[in-house]
Design an enzyme around this catalytic site. Structure first.
Site, mmCIF file in Angstrom:
data_model
loop_
_atom_site.group_PDB
_atom_site.id
_atom_site.type_symbol
_atom_site.label_atom_id
_atom_site.label_comp_id
_atom_site.label_asym_id
_atom_site.label_seq_id
_atom_site.Cartn_x
_atom_site.Cartn_y
_atom_site.Cartn_z
ATOM 1 N N GLN A 223 0.828 -1.207 0.000
ATOM 2 C CA GLN A 223 0.000 0.000 0.000
ATOM 3 C C GLN A 223 0.864 1.259 0.000
ATOM 4 O OE1 GLN A 223 -3.248 0.161 -0.405
ATOM 5 N NE2 GLN A 223 -3.149 2.406 -0.385
ATOM 6 N N GLU A 224 1.990 1.209 0.705
ATOM 7 C CA GLU A 224 2.859 2.374 0.814
ATOM 8 C C GLU A 224 3.663 2.630 -0.455
ATOM 9 O OE1 GLU A 224 3.098 4.658 2.978
ATOM 10 O OE2 GLU A 224 2.110 3.892 4.786
ATOM 11 N N SER A 225 4.265 1.593 -1.004
ATOM 12 C CA SER A 225 5.230 1.810 -2.094
ATOM 13 C C SER A 225 5.116 0.862 -3.270
ATOM 14 C CB SER A 225 6.652 1.705 -1.529
ATOM 15 O OG SER A 225 6.911 0.361 -1.138
ATOM 16 N N TYR A 354 -7.020 3.724 3.487
ATOM 17 C CA TYR A 354 -5.688 3.115 3.675
ATOM 18 C C TYR A 354 -5.797 1.834 4.507
ATOM 19 C CZ TYR A 354 -0.861 2.853 5.582
ATOM 20 O OH TYR A 354 0.393 2.457 5.976
#
Length: 412
Positions: A223-225, A354
């Protein structure tokens, strides 16, 4: 040379000469020559520039000031930041509960500028001098102390009518989609063999620090990168787990290693462990993980505000499904101005999304069914009986609290 810079230099020369001519002098034979400028008249422009800090008063809100993933936003704040850059100083934010507090604090010499659109027709205090950014149709404008005319002139010289729209556009671009520069890799490297990514060995190695299933960390990393160690967000977050530079410093991660996969993952698990400790009042470990994910994205303080609202309105503050509703509602003035809220406005929909996307990815990695989004609709909440329905303003202040300055009207 920039006309604004020439103007500042001229002011410095004028005030330097003025102080030399009028300062208090005691002659060798004891005669006192009094300064013609009262001691309370404040700092010269030179003093302002040398101190290196401009203190502003404002309210929390989407158009004024808020913290978003470690980045300070809000059109009024961003315009203050531009003015500060123009004269080469830093900005310090002091959030107030309402306009009356802003006016009182400015008149008491506790700050330099009210960076808020004050209504000139209703705000009649003689200590105010309106200047700079304004909305003509609403008769609103910023304000400084009335005995600080040189600052008002500087702001008026700097301000241009098109700055509002330009600043709004810049903020919209920052908040637009695709705000993380990254390569997008598949969520599964080899699903049949259970290989999620090239970094599974790092997730497994450092997961015990977080006391999490390594697959949950992998889901968060995606999800972040999207598993890109060179990913960088517009706000400055970097690496596999998108760590902000100030967070890296706090965690002892050198900036030279922030894109190093193992260093980044190791630091992120330390941070997850730290956030877990901040939510140790939540009995359920699985629920606690959701709160930690929300805090990782939106900030621990904002999540605590949502928990306080949940408790106030009769929900279970230790259940994410209940709290997520109020994370969403922190975009509404009724709620981000509520007396129990300490840290103001929040773009809560992004935080709830998120958490849900990581939940969904995590179930995929474990091969179990996804139960669906946490919140399907934003609830309508009635005021609590016996409490004020009209909220106070926000008091979010990421800066260290400060005592009032002595005889200080404009310190920049």
């Amino acid at each position: 040379m920039n006309r604004f810079v020439i103007y500042i230099i001229c002011l410095l020369v004028v005030f330097s000469c003025k102080h030399k001519d009028n300062e208090r002098i005691v002659t060798p034979w004891g005669e006192v020559i009094e300064d013609s400028i009262p001691a309370s008249d404040g700092f010269s422009v030179s003093d302002m520039l040398n101190s290196g800090e401009m203190i502003i008063l404002t309210l929390s809100g989407p158009q004024t000031y808020y913290d978003y993933r470690g980045k300070r936003l809000g059109v009024q704040y961003l315009m203050c930041e531009k003015f500060a850059r123009e004269i080469g100083v830093a900005v310090r934010v002091e959030l107030c509960k309402d306009t009356a507090e802003m006016v009182s604090r400015l008149c008491n010499g506790e700050a330099d500028i009210i960076a808020y659109q004050l209504d000139k027709s209703t705000t009649t205090d003689s200590c105010l001098l309106f200047c700079g950014p304004q909305v003509d149709s609403l008769h609103t404008q910023w304000a400084v102390s009335s005995d600080n005319k040189e600052l008002a002139v500087m702001i008026n010289e700097w301000y241009k009518p098109d700055m509002f729209e330009k600043t709004k556009k810049e903020e919209r671009q920052l908040l637009a989609g695709n705000v993380v520069r990254r390569r997008v890799y598949a969520p599964f490297l080899n699903k049949s063999k259970g290989i999620i990514s090239h970094y599974d060995h790092l997730f497994k190695k450092h997961a015990p620090t977080a006391r999490w299933d390594w697959r949950l960390i992998a889901a968060q990393c995606y999800q972040e990168s999207c598993f890109d160690p060179q990913a960088k967000s517009w706000a400055g977050a970097m690496g596999l787990m998108q760590i902000m530079p100030q967070t890296a410093k706090h965690l002892g991660l050198p900036l030279s290693k922030i894109n190093h996969p193992e260093s980044n993952v190791a630091a992120a698990t330390r941070y997850i462990n730290e956030l877990t400790g901040l939510f140790r009042d939540i009995p359920s470990a699985s629920e606690r993980q959701l709160f930690v994910l929300a805090a990782y994205n939106g900030g621990h303080n904002h999540v605590r505000d949502a928990m306080a609202l949940t408790r106030k309105y009769g929900g279970n503050q230790h259940r994410w499904k209940d709290v997520a509703k109020y994370v969403l509602l922190l975009r509404e003035p009724q709620f981000y101005n509520d007396p129990v809220v300490r840290y103001g406005y929040m773009r809560g929909d992004e935080t709830v999304t998120y958490v849900d996307r990581i939940r969904q990815r995590y179930t995929q990695y474990r091969g179990v069914p996804y139960s669906g989004p946490t919140v399907t609709s934003i609830p309508k909440v009635k005021p609590v009986p016996g409490t004020k329905s009209t909220p106070k303003s926000d008091v979010y202040d990421p800066m260290t609290p400060r005592k009032a300055k002595k005889k200080h009207r404009f310190k920049i």
